[in-house]
Design an enzyme around this catalytic site. Structure first.
Site, PDB file in Angstrom:
ATOM      1  N   SER A 136     -59.704 -44.376  68.341  1.00  0.00           N
ATOM      2  CA  SER A 136     -59.645 -43.644  69.061  1.00  0.00           C
ATOM      3  C   SER A 136     -58.092 -42.813  68.958  1.00  0.00           C
ATOM      4  O   SER A 136     -57.253 -44.408  69.168  1.00  0.00           O
ATOM      5  CB  SER A 136     -59.729 -43.253  70.506  1.00  0.00           C
ATOM      6  OG  SER A 136     -58.973 -42.716  71.020  1.00  0.00           O
ATOM      7  N   TYR A 160     -57.396 -36.695  67.722  1.00  0.00           N
ATOM      8  CA  TYR A 160     -56.910 -35.135  68.472  1.00  0.00           C
ATOM      9  C   TYR A 160     -55.769 -34.562  67.803  1.00  0.00           C
ATOM     10  O   TYR A 160     -54.382 -35.394  67.773  1.00  0.00           O
ATOM     11  CB  TYR A 160     -55.567 -36.004  70.141  1.00  0.00           C
ATOM     12  CG  TYR A 160     -57.242 -36.513  70.638  1.00  0.00           C
ATOM     13  CD1 TYR A 160     -57.882 -36.001  71.387  1.00  0.00           C
ATOM     14  CD2 TYR A 160     -57.260 -37.669  71.240  1.00  0.00           C
ATOM     15  CE1 TYR A 160     -59.062 -36.085  72.058  1.00  0.00           C
ATOM     16  CE2 TYR A 160     -58.082 -38.490  72.863  1.00  0.00           C
ATOM     17  CZ  TYR A 160     -58.927 -37.504  72.692  1.00  0.00           C
ATOM     18  OH  TYR A 160     -59.910 -37.304  72.897  1.00  0.00           O
ATOM     19  N   THR A 186     -61.258 -33.927  66.982  1.00  0.00           N
ATOM     20  CA  THR A 186     -62.096 -33.769  68.026  1.00  0.00           C
ATOM     21  C   THR A 186     -61.396 -32.391  68.954  1.00  0.00           C
ATOM     22  O   THR A 186     -59.916 -31.842  68.962  1.00  0.00           O
ATOM     23  CB  THR A 186     -61.526 -34.954  69.453  1.00  0.00           C
ATOM     24  OG1 THR A 186     -62.098 -36.063  68.605  1.00  0.00           O
ATOM     25  CG2 THR A 186     -62.061 -34.809  70.506  1.00  0.00           C
ATOM     26  N   LYS A 277     -66.013 -33.077  66.173  1.00  0.00           N
ATOM     27  CA  LYS A 277     -66.635 -34.045  67.361  1.00  0.00           C
ATOM     28  C   LYS A 277     -65.645 -33.236  68.682  1.00  0.00           C
ATOM     29  O   LYS A 277     -65.312 -32.456  68.818  1.00  0.00           O
ATOM     30  CB  LYS A 277     -65.545 -35.077  67.709  1.00  0.00           C
ATOM     31  CG  LYS A 277     -66.788 -35.851  68.030  1.00  0.00           C
ATOM     32  CD  LYS A 277     -65.774 -36.892  68.769  1.00  0.00           C
ATOM     33  CE  LYS A 277     -66.656 -37.897  70.115  1.00  0.00           C
ATOM     34  NZ  LYS A 277     -66.408 -37.437  71.138  1.00  0.00           N
ATOM     35  N   HIS A 301     -68.271 -34.712  75.407  1.00  0.00           N
ATOM     36  CA  HIS A 301     -67.258 -36.041  75.770  1.00  0.00           C
ATOM     37  C   HIS A 301     -67.581 -36.769  76.494  1.00  0.00           C
ATOM     38  O   HIS A 301     -66.710 -37.845  77.944  1.00  0.00           O
ATOM     39  CB  HIS A 301     -65.647 -35.112  75.930  1.00  0.00           C
ATOM     40  CG  HIS A 301     -64.281 -35.502  75.776  1.00  0.00           C
ATOM     41  ND1 HIS A 301     -63.866 -35.960  74.335  1.00  0.00           N
ATOM     42  CD2 HIS A 301     -63.883 -37.025  76.222  1.00  0.00           C
ATOM     43  CE1 HIS A 301     -63.087 -36.386  74.061  1.00  0.00           C
ATOM     44  NE2 HIS A 301     -62.488 -37.479  75.228  1.00  0.00           N
TER      45      HIS A 301
END
Length: 460
Positions: A136, A160, A186, A277, A301
């Site tokens: 992540s 992100y 994402t 995603k 999520h």
């Protein structure tokens, strides 16, 4: 009449085989775990409330997560018979490379908060099992250290898009340089969801200690010692997000203006496969297929963003029907059993991702706990396939699964009538006015009250 005799000591010795005791306490705990639920129970005993609730919890009323898990429980399998399947093949070709199992480890933030080995344990276990590991953006181990922990395995990166775009661009370049072969762009986190457990627990990075925090940690000395004797907890890939609660950190970092233009820029930068995603509608899946991405992840999520969001498993067959020939469809949210994975593959998912199941294993026993998670899921996948009597994942199909529905949409005539009524209502279009006009209007309004607006009737 039953014939009786004196026990033969030799026969008794054969019947009474004592198990060799397991001396290592971690191994002793883990060998008793037969399911992911067992690992969760161990994790809860060993982990303080704040990090456990961060793992366990979801947004607001946590309805999205509960519904996602219920959807997997509401599955009916249809086994074949007499197919002669002594062994099964669980391997999968995914995003141009191999995976020994039809699932990988999902991206999770704050991972070293749950257990100090964090992403290193996850990446190492994934590499040993021959499955992909996803790091992540909010991971607590750097891109380079994950690569070192899994040097010959497949590493993926979840991105992100930050308010400061240069931060995101730098992460993309670092992941590419480290040999990560897929990027998860994402799209379901423009702002943070309302994670109420975290607010109630005062969960933050770095942790803010209170009397309650200390009292809760006292019966969990192993976690406490690990926390105090290892490097400070921080976002290993980020240095400028500051401190605060999880929601505050996300809101500082994320950007609600993220757009298709950002996707195009990142796609141009990234040399490997790119997936989007957080897709939650058929329409968006079709848009992305038209833009030529390599895959999508159906996900809400983990229920941690918009509560009452669509159930990915229910959405799966509809998306696969529309875009399954154009891109890979992956799935996450709610997976707690290997049978959930088998059902997903049967309904068209190319691959699946597990997040909480992995973290339960991590909290229960570090790297060995993650190994146990993978082992449990592998056994459940193999057993389910053998009971369905399919030898390979490609043999699985919709004929093997029925989705039993608890939540039914509103009847279509009722929904159509509501939509027609809404569309017939007059719409007020507001446009900004210059300051001078606003002032004049304000004075005029004081002098002369406005007339009530006319009402529009709708024929019934």
């Amino acid at each position: 009449m039953v014939k009786r005799q004196f026990p033969n000591p030799r026969e008794l010795a054969q019947l009474m085989q004592f198990k060799t005791p397991t001396l290592n306490p971690t191994d002793r705990r883990l060998e008793k775990a037969l399911t992911i639920a067992d690992l969760r129970a161990i994790a809860k005993r060993r982990t303080p409330k704040a990090p456990f609730d961060y793992t366990e919890g979801a947004a607001e009323g946590e309805l999205s997560l509960a519904r996602a898990r219920q959807a997997f429980q509401d599955v009916e399998f249809h086994p074949s018979i007499l197919r002669n399947v002594p062994v099964v093949d669980t391997t999968r070709e995914v995003l141009g490379g191999p995976s020994a199992l039809p699932f990988g480890i999902a991206p999770t933030g704050f991972t070293r908060m749950m257990q100090t080995e964090g992403e290193v344990a996850g990446a190492g276990a994934a590499g040993a099992a021959g499955i992909p590991f996803t790091l992540s953006t909010l991971g607590t181990t750097s891109i380079e250290d994950v690569r070192a922990a899994n040097p010959t395995g497949r590493n993926w990166f979840q991105l992100y898009v930050m308010r400061k775009r240069e931060i995101s661009y730098g992460l993309v370049e670092r992941a590419a340089s480290a040999g990560f072969d897929a990027l998860f762009f994402t799209v379901d986190t423009p702002i943070a969801g309302a994670r109420l457990r975290d607010k109630r627990n005062g969960f933050s990075i770095p942790p803010q200690l209170t009397l309650g925090t200390v009292v809760n940690a006292i019966p969990r000395p192993a976690w406490w010692i690990n926390f105090l004797t290892t490097p400070p907890l921080e976002f290993a890939s980020l240095t400028s997000t500051g401190g605060g609660t999880v929601a505050e950190l996300l809101d500082q970092a994320m950007d609600p203006t993220i757009s298709f233009e950002d996707l195009d820029i990142i796609r141009e930068m990234w040399p490997g496969k790119i997936l989007v995603k957080g897709v939650q509608t058929v329409e968006d899946a079709k848009l992305l297929a038209d833009r030529g991405v390599d895959g999508i992840v159906l996900s809400n999520h983990g229920g941690r963003q918009l509560d009452r969001a669509p159930i990915p498993f229910h959405l799966l067959p509809h998306v696969v029907r529309e875009v399954g020939d154009d891109l890979e469809v992956h799935l996450d949210t709610g997976i707690m059993n290997g049978a959930d994975i088998v059902a997903s593959i049967a309904l068209g998912a190319r691959f699946t991702l597990v997040g909480r199941a992995y973290l339960y294993g991590l909290m229960a026993g570090g790297r060995r706990g993650v190994d146990k998670t993978i082992s449990i899921l592998r056994s459940e996948i193999e057993r389910t396939m053998k009971l369905l009597e399919v030898a390979t994942l490609d043999e699985l199909g919709p004929q093997h699964v029925t989705q039993l529905a608890r939540l039914q949409p509103v009847a279509k005539p009722v929904a159509d009538a509501a939509a027609a009524a809404a569309s017939s209502q007059p719409k007020t279009v507001r446009s900004p006015r210059p300051t001078a006009v606003k002032a004049a209007t304000s004075k005029s309004a004081k002098a002369s009250p406005a007339k009530p607006a006319a009402r529009t009737s709708v024929a019934k």
